[in-house]
Write a protein that holds these residues in place. Sequence first.
Motif, mmCIF file in Angstrom:
data_model
loop_
_atom_site.group_PDB
_atom_site.id
_atom_site.type_symbol
_atom_site.label_atom_id
_atom_site.label_comp_id
_atom_site.label_asym_id
_atom_site.label_seq_id
_atom_site.Cartn_x
_atom_site.Cartn_y
_atom_site.Cartn_z
ATOM 1 N N HIS A 64 147.298 58.568 33.007
ATOM 2 C CA HIS A 64 146.564 58.102 31.825
ATOM 3 C C HIS A 64 147.018 58.847 30.575
ATOM 4 O O HIS A 64 147.102 58.260 29.492
ATOM 5 C CB HIS A 64 145.066 58.274 32.059
ATOM 6 C CG HIS A 64 144.554 57.446 33.211
ATOM 7 N ND1 HIS A 64 144.510 56.070 33.171
ATOM 8 C CD2 HIS A 64 144.106 57.811 34.443
ATOM 9 C CE1 HIS A 64 144.052 55.604 34.323
ATOM 10 N NE2 HIS A 64 143.790 56.641 35.112
ATOM 11 N N SER A 65 147.341 60.112 30.712
ATOM 12 C CA SER A 65 147.876 60.860 29.590
ATOM 13 C C SER A 65 149.239 60.299 29.177
ATOM 14 O O SER A 65 149.535 60.160 27.983
ATOM 15 C CB SER A 65 148.003 62.342 29.953
ATOM 16 O OG SER A 65 148.654 63.056 28.941
ATOM 17 N N TYR A 66 150.067 59.976 30.163
ATOM 18 C CA TYR A 66 151.372 59.387 29.889
ATOM 19 C C TYR A 66 151.218 58.039 29.198
ATOM 20 O O TYR A 66 151.900 57.749 28.199
ATOM 21 C CB TYR A 66 152.162 59.219 31.187
ATOM 22 C CG TYR A 66 153.457 58.462 31.022
ATOM 23 C CD1 TYR A 66 154.576 59.074 30.478
ATOM 24 C CD2 TYR A 66 153.555 57.125 31.409
ATOM 25 C CE1 TYR A 66 155.774 58.378 30.314
ATOM 26 C CE2 TYR A 66 154.742 56.417 31.249
ATOM 27 C CZ TYR A 66 155.841 57.043 30.705
ATOM 28 O OH TYR A 66 157.014 56.342 30.533
ATOM 29 N N TYR A 67 150.304 57.211 29.703
ATOM 30 C CA TYR A 67 150.087 55.875 29.131
ATOM 31 C C TYR A 67 149.721 55.975 27.648
ATOM 32 O O TYR A 67 150.300 55.294 26.801
ATOM 33 C CB TYR A 67 148.978 55.160 29.898
ATOM 34 C CG TYR A 67 148.707 53.749 29.411
ATOM 35 C CD1 TYR A 67 149.306 52.659 30.028
ATOM 36 C CD2 TYR A 67 147.879 53.507 28.323
ATOM 37 C CE1 TYR A 67 149.077 51.369 29.584
ATOM 38 C CE2 TYR A 67 147.638 52.230 27.862
ATOM 39 C CZ TYR A 67 148.244 51.161 28.495
ATOM 40 O OH TYR A 67 148.016 49.880 28.038
ATOM 41 N N HIS A 68 148.747 56.831 27.343
ATOM 42 C CA HIS A 68 148.314 56.966 25.951
ATOM 43 C C HIS A 68 149.414 57.587 25.087
ATOM 44 O O HIS A 68 149.527 57.253 23.893
ATOM 45 C CB HIS A 68 147.040 57.806 25.877
ATOM 46 C CG HIS A 68 145.843 57.124 26.474
ATOM 47 N ND1 HIS A 68 145.414 55.878 26.061
ATOM 48 C CD2 HIS A 68 145.000 57.498 27.476
ATOM 49 C CE1 HIS A 68 144.353 55.515 26.760
ATOM 50 N NE2 HIS A 68 144.093 56.475 27.634
ATOM 51 N N GLY A 69 150.233 58.451 25.679
ATOM 52 C CA GLY A 69 151.348 59.020 24.941
ATOM 53 C C GLY A 69 152.376 57.970 24.573
ATOM 54 O O GLY A 69 152.887 57.937 23.446
ATOM 55 N N VAL A 70 152.711 57.080 25.527
ATOM 56 C CA VAL A 70 153.651 55.987 25.262
ATOM 57 C C VAL A 70 153.070 55.049 24.210
ATOM 58 O O VAL A 70 153.772 54.619 23.276
ATOM 59 C CB VAL A 70 153.966 55.215 26.560
ATOM 60 C CG1 VAL A 70 154.764 53.946 26.259
ATOM 61 C CG2 VAL A 70 154.738 56.094 27.540
ATOM 62 N N GLU A 71 151.794 54.726 24.352
ATOM 63 C CA GLU A 71 151.132 53.835 23.398
ATOM 64 C C GLU A 71 151.173 54.418 21.985
ATOM 65 O O GLU A 71 151.474 53.713 21.005
ATOM 66 C CB GLU A 71 149.688 53.601 23.844
ATOM 67 C CG GLU A 71 148.944 52.547 23.034
ATOM 68 C CD GLU A 71 147.552 52.311 23.585
ATOM 69 O OE1 GLU A 71 147.157 51.138 23.706
ATOM 70 O OE2 GLU A 71 146.853 53.309 23.881
ATOM 71 N N ASN A 72 150.888 55.694 21.871
ATOM 72 C CA ASN A 72 150.906 56.360 20.569
ATOM 73 C C ASN A 72 152.308 56.378 19.975
ATOM 74 O O ASN A 72 152.509 56.127 18.778
ATOM 75 C CB ASN A 72 150.381 57.789 20.722
ATOM 76 C CG ASN A 72 150.342 58.553 19.413
ATOM 77 O OD1 ASN A 72 150.128 57.981 18.350
ATOM 78 N ND2 ASN A 72 150.555 59.858 19.478
ATOM 79 N N LEU A 73 153.294 56.665 20.813
ATOM 80 C CA LEU A 73 154.674 56.705 20.337
ATOM 81 C C LEU A 73 155.134 55.322 19.879
ATOM 82 O O LEU A 73 155.814 55.189 18.851
ATOM 83 C CB LEU A 73 155.587 57.240 21.436
ATOM 84 C CG LEU A 73 157.074 57.406 21.090
ATOM 85 C CD1 LEU A 73 157.257 58.211 19.805
ATOM 86 C CD2 LEU A 73 157.813 58.068 22.239
ATOM 87 N N LEU A 74 154.754 54.285 20.600
ATOM 88 C CA LEU A 74 155.102 52.921 20.192
ATOM 89 C C LEU A 74 154.462 52.569 18.854
ATOM 90 O O LEU A 74 155.092 51.929 18.001
ATOM 91 C CB LEU A 74 154.660 51.917 21.263
ATOM 92 C CG LEU A 74 155.460 51.924 22.573
ATOM 93 C CD1 LEU A 74 154.825 50.989 23.589
ATOM 94 C CD2 LEU A 74 156.915 51.523 22.320
ATOM 95 N N ASP A 75 153.211 52.987 18.656
ATOM 96 C CA ASP A 75 152.544 52.750 17.368
ATOM 97 C C ASP A 75 153.303 53.430 16.235
ATOM 98 O O ASP A 75 153.506 52.842 15.161
ATOM 99 C CB ASP A 75 151.104 53.280 17.411
ATOM 100 C CG ASP A 75 150.170 52.390 18.228
ATOM 101 O OD1 ASP A 75 150.524 51.215 18.444
ATOM 102 O OD2 ASP A 75 149.098 52.879 18.639
ATOM 103 N N ARG A 76 153.713 54.680 16.478
ATOM 104 C CA ARG A 76 154.438 55.434 15.451
ATOM 105 C C ARG A 76 155.784 54.772 15.134
ATOM 106 O O ARG A 76 156.166 54.647 13.953
ATOM 107 C CB ARG A 76 154.661 56.870 15.912
ATOM 108 C CG ARG A 76 153.407 57.707 16.084
ATOM 109 C CD ARG A 76 152.935 58.275 14.761
ATOM 110 N NE ARG A 76 153.924 59.154 14.175
ATOM 111 C CZ ARG A 76 154.047 60.455 14.486
ATOM 112 N NH1 ARG A 76 153.214 60.996 15.380
ATOM 113 N NH2 ARG A 76 154.958 61.193 13.898
ATOM 114 N N LEU A 77 156.491 54.355 16.168
ATOM 115 C CA LEU A 77 157.786 53.708 15.960
ATOM 116 C C LEU A 77 157.617 52.363 15.268
ATOM 117 O O LEU A 77 158.419 52.000 14.398
ATOM 118 C CB LEU A 77 158.496 53.516 17.307
ATOM 119 C CG LEU A 77 159.035 54.776 17.975
ATOM 120 C CD1 LEU A 77 159.554 54.463 19.367
ATOM 121 C CD2 LEU A 77 160.140 55.410 17.133
ATOM 122 N N ASN A 78 156.581 51.628 15.632
ATOM 123 C CA ASN A 78 156.328 50.326 15.016
ATOM 124 C C ASN A 78 156.095 50.479 13.518
ATOM 125 O O ASN A 78 156.664 49.744 12.696
ATOM 126 C CB ASN A 78 155.120 49.676 15.683
ATOM 127 C CG ASN A 78 154.934 48.228 15.251
ATOM 128 O OD1 ASN A 78 155.857 47.427 15.314
ATOM 129 N ND2 ASN A 78 153.736 47.899 14.795
#
Length: 532
Positions: A385-399
Motif C-alpha cells: 500500500h505504501s508502494y501503491y501510494h508512492g507510485v500514484e503520487n509520483l504519477l501525479d507529480r509527473l503529470n
Amino acid sequence: MKRTLLIVDDEEFIRVGIRAMLEREFPDFYQFYFAEDGEEALEILGSNAIDIMITDIRMPIMDGITLIGLLRQLEHRPAVVIVSGYDDFEYAKQAIRYEVRDYLLKPIVRGELHQTLIRLEHELKRDEEIQGMLSAAALKEEAYRQSEIQYVLLNDGMSDGEVAEKLEKSGISELQAGYCLGLVQAVELEGRAEGNVVLQTRIDEFLRNTGQPGEWRFTDKEGRSLVLVRDERRLNELLDHLGQGRLKSCQMGVSDWTEEPERFREAYLQALKALRYFFLKSAPGMIRYSQIKDKPHCREIPREEIIKIGNMLGTEREQEIKTLLIKVLEYPKILRYDISYMEEISKAINELIFDRVFFIYGEEAVEILKLYRQIGSLYQSPSFHSYYHGVENLLDRLNDFIREVKSTHLNQKEMRAALEFIDRNYERKDLNLAMVSNHVSFNYSYFSSVFKEYTGMSLIQYIKKLRLTKAKELLDHSLLKVYEISAKVGFDNPKHFNKVFREAEGISPMEYRMRTTSLHVPIVVPKEENID
C-alpha cells in the motif's frame, strides 16, 4: 572524541556540500579530511586513522572502485560509503565485494545522508564494543567466517565441494543431520538499519544464553540476520525472545528443512523469498517458504495498461490514469500469484513510464527524480500500500510537470526577457537558474525545460557560451590582462577560465590573443591643446 571522516570527490562543491549537511545535523561531531582523487585519499588514509570514508566512483587519476580495492592493504580500514550518479548504478554494485557499507545516489538527499551516518555510527559503536570483549585474533576469525558465508550467499554455480569447504571454514559442519535457515529483519523501513543492528545483538544474546550445538548467526549483505538451527522450533522460540520490548515487530522468512549442505545458498534464497512476502502482508511474524512456494506464476503482466498510463501523462486525464493504475496494481490478483509477478510489474512501471520520462526531460525533472529513487526499487517501500501510494503520487507529480511544460511550449516574451537579463548580468558570478527564473516569475524546473527548448542548450551552457564570446571580444579589442578579462566576464578564477576557454576553442586565451601579430586595438593620439 570526534569521528574522523574523509570525503573523496573531484568536485569541490560536492565536498563542501557534504560537509555542510553533516555539520548542520551533527555539529562538532566529525573531524573532516578531503581528497580530490583516490591517490590523494590513500596518502591521507596511510597517515591518519579514518573512521568513515565517503567517496565518489568516477574520479581522475584513481577512481573510487580502485581506491576501495586497495583499502585491504591498510591496517586501519574505514567504513565506506559510495556516492554515484544514477547512470553508475550497475557499476556501483561492483563495490559490494569490497564490503562497502552503503551507497548514495547523486544528487545527495540530506535525509538519506543523515540516516546513513546514524546507521554507521551504531555499527561502529557495536564494532568497538565487540573489540573491547574479543581479542584481535577472535575478531579476525569472526570476520573471516562472515566473509566465507557471504561468498557462498553471493555466488551461484559453486560446486558441492566448494560449498562444503566454505561452510567448514565458517565453522559449520555436519549439516547432513538437517537444518533450516531463518532470515530476520526489522519491520520499519525508516530506521531499519538501526533495528537490524539491535536485532543482531538480541539474537546473539539468545543463542549465547539458550543456544544448542550447531546454531549460528551470520549477516547477509543487507545487514539482515541469517540464523541456522537444527530444530525448527528454535525459530519460534527466537521470535518469542525478540518479541520482548520494542523489537516485537520483527519479520522472519524461513527456508524448507534440508539435509544437504550444498543447498545452503538455495535455503538462504528460500528464506529471502519468504521474507519478501511481508511486502504484501505488512505485519510482524514468520512466513515459511513452504507456505508460498506453490503459488502459481503469472507470465502476462498488464503491459498495455502501463504503456497507456505513460502516454496519458501531461494530459487532462487524471481519472483515467488512476483507474488504469488500480487495474495494473490489482491487489487481490497480486496476492494470488508468486511475488515475481509483483516484481515484474514494478520493473515494467519503471522502464515504460518513469525511465522514459526521465530520458526525455533529463535533469529538468531532478526534483521528481528524488521521489523516483524511493519508489523505483520495490522493496524500498515497507508495504504494497505504501508502494501503491508512492507510485500514484509520483504519477501525479509527473503529470503536472509534463502538462506545465506542454501548456506554454515556448513563451517568447518571457524568454526574451530572460535573455536580456542574462546579457545585462553575465558578469555576475552568482548568476544561476534560480535567479533568472525568479526574474521572469517562472517555476524553477519549468523554466529550465522551456529555456532549453527555446535556446537549444541549458542555462549553464548558454551563460558559458556568452561569457566566452565576451571574453574573445576583449582579447581581440582591449589591452586587459587575461586574469582581468576572466573576472570581467564572470569566471570564478583565471584557472577555471583557462580550462573552459581551452575546452571550447582548443587553445588558451593567451594563444588566442597571439594568433595574430596585433590586438586590433585602435591607437588614439591625443590632440595638442590650442593655447591661442
